[in-house]
Design a protein around this motif. Structure first.
Motif: not given
Length: 484
Positions: A62, A210, A214, A218, A253, A256-257
């Motif tokens: 990340s 972020l 995600f 997930g 998830f 969303i990512g």
């Protein structure tokens, strides 16, 4: 830029860089052989330790792109040393952990953040210091080999230290090695960057981190909820959002990512059009050779870390091996990585990076096939050796070739950004590999037999996809004038 330093001077630059990559890769696998021991000692579960391991790789993935951008702002050597300091602090805290909370802070967060700061400068410094492709391939081989060796030797060294002293001593060993690297890093010469320092794209850094978080978070949840139908209720603040039997929240998830990452791409395009400094230039996603090389990097680390996790859990929970026995049994993979990485310069002189990547995937697939054929619950220990050796040798060949292919596809002024993308993609592969393999094993009542074979076969199928991607790498652009 000249061909770069040679001999002793080159060694003084490359040694601390290789050790830095070694220790970060070591941290990702040395806990695998002590999962049960650590879980019992700090009062948590195997799933808790698996989550900690996956979060470590996730934090690296990340933050790797923002970390690489800081090399252009703070300087490559400064980021390298700062990353080592943060990493060493995290290792020290992890060694003192009495519960899962401090373990996550020290190991997952601080060691992950430290790695995100120190790893991009490693590959940037190699690229800008050595202009000759063959010489660069040699030192990429040293550094990438150190990374693969750290990942492969992690179980052995971790097993030896855990069995003879304790798992806490393994973290203290990292502190000592990091302190030594900091001393050695004084010899590094950081070529001055040309042009003005860019500004730091804070919104872009937040969006990229972020989005990646995600997506992998997930995948990590597959061990709890499964891939399709949810194995249990998914609740938030006591409210059931998805009942058992409904679509797995994993996809919520991941979705969303994906949306956040799409927003990240939109943001950097808009920032670039406005004349600002984006976190990464949008053009870095428009080079076919580089993009395909990044995919092969992702798959290599996914297969390596996923296989090591599957085999480590199988040996400990099904065969009843202790930490040192597990590490010793994985030794053939370590030898395979060491030998193949050591021939990087010689191979680069004779073959294109495209051909080497393809050959590496073929060897890796052969190794995994042998493990599936002969690595059963009642097999002798020697039955694992051929498959593990070929797996290690195949990955060792690919690690260097893929890095060289990607980094050499871009000029010096883009090395900071492409190094961050490259390292982020690789560490994302490590995180996904552990999460994917763990979702099969942890979701089974008994991690041996069919679940073990299914997890390894899944990783083998992904390796086969990697071979297909390697075949698609353009012949004319395969990093060098050699025939592909």
């Amino acid at each position: 830029m000249t061909s770069g330093p040679t001999g002793t001077q080159a060694g003084k630059i490359v040694l601390p860089l290789a050790l830095g990559q070694f220790i970060a890769s070591f941290a990702a696998t040395n806990m695998n052989v002590a999962i049960s021991t650590i879980a019992g000692d700090i009062g948590t579960t195997v799933i808790g330790i698996q989550t900690t391991i996956t979060l470590f790789a996730l934090v690296m993935a990340s933050l790797m792109i923002p970390g690489s951008k800081l090399t252009d702002i703070w300087g490559r050597k400064t980021c390298f040393v700062a990353g080592l300091a943060v990493y060493g602090t995290g290792a020290l805290l992890a060694s003192l952990a009495q519960g899962l909370g401090l373990m996550i802070v020290g190991y997952s967060l601080l060691e992950g953040l430290g790695s995100a700061l120190m790893i991009p400068p490693i590959y940037i410094l190699i690229t800008v210091t050595f202009a000759d492709l063959d010489v660069r391939a040699k030192y990429f081989g040293v550094v990438s080999g150190a990374g693969g060796l750290g990942a492969a030797a992690g179980p052995l060294i971790g097993g030896l230290v855990t069995t003879s002293i304790s798992w806490r001593a393994a973290f203290l060993l990292q502190v000592v090695v990091v302190a030594w690297i900091v001393v050695l890093a004084r010899r590094i010469s950081d070529p001055p960057r040309t042009g003005a320092r860019p500004s730091f794209d804070v919104p872009g850094a937040v969006l990229s981190a972020l989005g990646l978080f995600f997506v992998v978070f997930g995948i990590l949840q597959t061990g709890t909820y499964g891939w399709l139908a949810s194995r249990k209720d998914f609740s938030v603040a006591g409210v059931v959002l998805i009942p058992a039997g409904g679509l797995s929240p994993v996809w919520l998830f991941i979705g969303i990512g994906v949306v956040v990452l799409a927003g990240f791409l939109f943001h950097i395009r808009a920032r670039e059009k406005a004349g600002g400094d984006p976190l990464v230039p949008i053009r870095l996603f428009g080079n076919r050779t580089s993009n395909l090389g990044l995919v092969t990097q992702h798959i290599q680390w996914l297969v390596l870390q996923g296989s090591f996790f599957v085999i480590s859990v199988f040996l400990q929970q099904v065969r009843g091996f202790n930490a040192i026995e597990t590490g010793l049994l994985l030794l053939p993979a370590t030898i395979g990585i060491l030998l193949s990485s050591g021939t990087a310069e010689r191979l680069a002189r004779k073959h294109s990076q495209r051909r080497l990547i393809r050959a590496g995937f073929v060897l890796t697939l052969a190794g995994m096939a042998l493990l599936l054929a002969f690595g059963s619950e009642d097999s002798g220990v020697l039955a694992y050796a051929p498959g593990l050796f070929l797996l290690g040798a195949g990955v060792g060949i690919m690690l260097t070739a893929s890095v060289n292919l990607v980094q050499s596809s871009w000029p010096e002024q883009d090395q900071g950004e492409i190094s961050g993308i490259s390292r982020s993609v690789s560490n994302l592969g490590s995180s996904v590999g552990t999460a994917l393999a763990g979702s099969v094993l942890v979701g089974a009542a008994h991690p041996g037999g069919a679940p073990f074979a299914l997890a390894l076969a899944t990783l083998g199928f992904i390796a086969l996809l990697g071979l297909v991607v390697a075949v698609l790498i353009p012949r004319a652009d395969a990093a060098g004038p050699r025939p592909g």
